[in-house]
Design an enzyme around this catalytic site. Structure first.
Site, short mmCIF file in Angstrom:
data_model
loop_
_atom_site.label_atom_id
_atom_site.label_comp_id
_atom_site.label_asym_id
_atom_site.label_seq_id
_atom_site.Cartn_x
_atom_site.Cartn_y
_atom_site.Cartn_z
N GLY A 71 -13.34 -3.72 0.45
CA GLY A 71 -14.79 -3.65 0.77
C GLY A 71 -15.21 -2.37 -0.26
O GLY A 71 -16.41 -2.40 -0.85
N ARG B 104 0.82 -1.15 0.08
CA ARG B 104 -0.18 0.12 0.01
C ARG B 104 0.74 1.23 -0.09
O ARG B 104 0.54 2.22 -0.72
CB ARG B 104 -1.01 0.16 1.43
CG ARG B 104 -2.10 -0.94 0.86
CD ARG B 104 -3.00 -1.02 2.27
NE ARG B 104 -4.19 -1.90 2.14
CZ ARG B 104 -4.78 -2.52 3.07
NH1 ARG B 104 -4.30 -2.17 4.17
NH2 ARG B 104 -5.66 -3.11 2.68
N LYS C 199 -20.33 -17.39 0.63
CA LYS C 199 -21.67 -17.32 0.90
C LYS C 199 -22.35 -16.42 -0.16
O LYS C 199 -21.97 -15.34 -0.47
CB LYS C 199 -21.77 -16.34 2.42
CG LYS C 199 -21.42 -17.30 3.57
CD LYS C 199 -21.68 -16.36 4.74
CE LYS C 199 -21.41 -17.20 5.95
NZ LYS C 199 -21.25 -16.34 7.10
N GLY D 103 -10.01 -10.05 -1.22
CA GLY D 103 -8.70 -10.44 -0.73
C GLY D 103 -8.25 -11.71 -1.50
O GLY D 103 -6.93 -12.19 -1.74
P1 AMP Z 1 -15.58 -14.81 0.47
O1 AMP Z 1 -14.82 -13.97 1.62
O2 AMP Z 1 -17.05 -14.81 0.60
O3 AMP Z 1 -15.12 -14.32 -1.03
O4 AMP Z 1 -15.18 -16.39 0.72
C1 AMP Z 1 -14.09 -16.72 0.65
C2 AMP Z 1 -13.93 -18.44 1.56
O5 AMP Z 1 -14.67 -18.84 0.89
C3 AMP Z 1 -12.68 -18.60 1.25
O6 AMP Z 1 -11.92 -18.71 3.00
C4 AMP Z 1 -12.78 -20.30 0.90
O7 AMP Z 1 -12.23 -21.15 1.72
C5 AMP Z 1 -14.23 -20.37 1.22
N1 AMP Z 1 -14.86 -21.40 0.27
C6 AMP Z 1 -14.68 -21.53 -1.01
N2 AMP Z 1 -15.06 -22.53 -1.45
C7 AMP Z 1 -15.53 -23.22 -0.36
C8 AMP Z 1 -16.56 -24.57 -0.32
N3 AMP Z 1 -16.80 -25.20 -1.29
N4 AMP Z 1 -16.77 -24.76 1.24
C9 AMP Z 1 -16.34 -23.90 2.17
N5 AMP Z 1 -15.73 -22.60 2.12
C10 AMP Z 1 -15.47 -22.29 0.78
#
Ligand code: AMP
Length: 416
Positions: free
Chosen positions: A397, A35, A218, A374
């Protein structure tokens, strides 16, 4: 609004909001200076054009004055990178004399803005059981003193530059409110310019086909982006833990896979809307499932809507990767946010690494590729592809909110 490349900084004092929120180890040594390096072209520009600099930033999340979060720890690196001695104001509200004494070419760094609650405009030290009335009253007090805080910062300088994209989605004193004191002398720095141009290249009038790859854990955290993108993209590739909420909602059997039961209706709505708008949605249809959430777990390759009992979906399988790759290679603009598997575990990083690889190849073939968030940034960096895709966004974000179609206060304040 002014432009940093053409603005005449000669003899002017520029107050620049940067994002020097860098990670420090236990000895206060910087462990990643990305950064700081990112802000150097903006800072150098002011100095080369005969101006002086007042640099302001936050570091961490202090609750008040706290040596652990002092920006004095990073002076050494700013000096090395700028090649200029950096003076320090150990109270950002008492820097008037130092700022007034700055000569062209000189640099003053202000202490962490967040030592003051006024920077964020949020009250501190409220009792856990504070009533709504008490919260409201405390907020009114901070908001009232915030005006004085902003005015004091603005009094140090002749012009204002915002180069902190990472905090552009916050309406803080130094990121948004201060801009009104410089109606004819406010501008973006190069980091902000680059981020805005890259995202606008995707959201504005992109070369088509436009494909978005949205992964992650999610549905609930990505719904804002997905809904906004449905109006723009030709293809939407959905991967990662999100897939199983969709598959369950469609009547599939997902074993122990991640699922947000309360998002099933949302998932079905997304699919219906996509159909209505003619967006090609591709979910990982074949996945690698494991009998435990562990790198060395036993695995099977199976359809994502027919996962054996006791197993959970962990990564995209080769068939799904191939399907995604085919779409990626046929696209002219590609946006990627979020891993398509549990990429922190090497055995389940195969899909995510393959997406990084495909983006690199698509870039070589002339596509515009934007990577943000990230985890996806970490994946392209780990693969050594950070400079082999068109743009890697640094503002987690802020980028997500921009992609959701929201107006970012830090951008609006410069433009209006
Ligand atoms: P996000 O912060 O919503 O972009 O989610 C990132 C996280 O999603 C990472 O820590 C991944 O390990 C998790 N992730 C990706 N695929 C899966 C999966 N099939 N089951 C559980 N966690 C997952």
């Amino acid at each position: 609004m002014q432009n940093i490349s053409s603005y005449d900084f000669k003899g002017k004092r520029a107050i620049v909001r940067v994002d020097f929120n860098v990670p420090l180890d236990e000895n206060f040594k910087i462990t990643d200076d990305t950064r700081i390096r990112a802000a150097i072209p903006t800072l150098k520009k002011v100095l080369e054009k005969g101006g002086s600099l007042i640099i302001m930033s936050h570091l961490g999340r202090p609750k008040g004055v706290d040596n652990k979060f002092s920006l004095k720890h990073i002076i050494y690196r700013v000096e090395e990178l700028l090649g200029v001695k950096v003076q320090f104001a150990d109270d950002c509200m008492k820097a008037g004399a130092q700022a007034a004494a700055l000569k062209p070419g000189e640099v003053l760094l202000l202490e962490n803005l967040r030592f003051y609650a006024e920077e964020e405009g949020k009250p501190r030290g409220l009792a856990a059981d504070a009533t709504d009335e008490e919260k409201k009253a405390a907020k009114a007090v901070v908001k009232a003193s915030q005006k004085e805080f902003v005015k004091t910062l603005a009094s140090y300088a002749d012009c204002y530059i915002n180069d902190a994209f990472g905090t552009a989605h916050r309406a803080h004193a130094s990121t948004a409110l201060i801009a009104s004191y410089f109606p004819n002398d406010k501008m973006f720095g190069y980091v902000m310019e680059g981020e805005i141009a890259a995202i606008d290249k995707v959201l504005g009038n992109p070369a088509r086909p436009l494909t978005a790859i949205i992964g992650g854990a999610k549905v609930s955290s990505k719904i804002g982006i997905i809904e906004h993108l449905l109006d723009l993209v030709d293809n939407l590739i959905i991967g990662g833990g999100m897939v199983y909420t969709f598959k369950k909602a469609q009547g599939g059997k997902i074993g122990n896979s991640l699922c947000e039961d309360d998002q099933q209706e949302v998932a079905l709505n997304i699919l219906a809307k996509a159909k209505e708008k003619g967006v090609n949605v591709v979910l990982s249809d074949v996945v690698v499932a494991a009998d435990a959430f562990a790198n060395d777990a036993k695995t099977v390759i199976c359809p994502s809507d027919n996962i054996p009992d006791g197993f959970e979906g962990m990564d995209a399988a080769p068939e799904s990767i191939e399907a995604a790759k085919k779409i990626i290679m046929a696209s002219k603009t590609i946006l990627w946010n979020g891993p398509v598997g549990v990429f922190e575990m090497p055995n389940f990083a195969v899909g995510t690494n393959a997406i990084a690889e495909a983006l690199k190849e698509a870039t070589d073939n002339g596509a515009f590729t934007l990577v943000g968030g990230g985890d996806s940034v970490a994946a392209v960096t780990q693969m050594g592809y950070a400079d082999k895709v068109s743009y890697v966004s640094t503002g987690g974000g802020a980028m997500l909110e921009y992609l959701e179609g929201k107006v970012l206060p830090g951008i609006a304040a410069i433009r209006e």
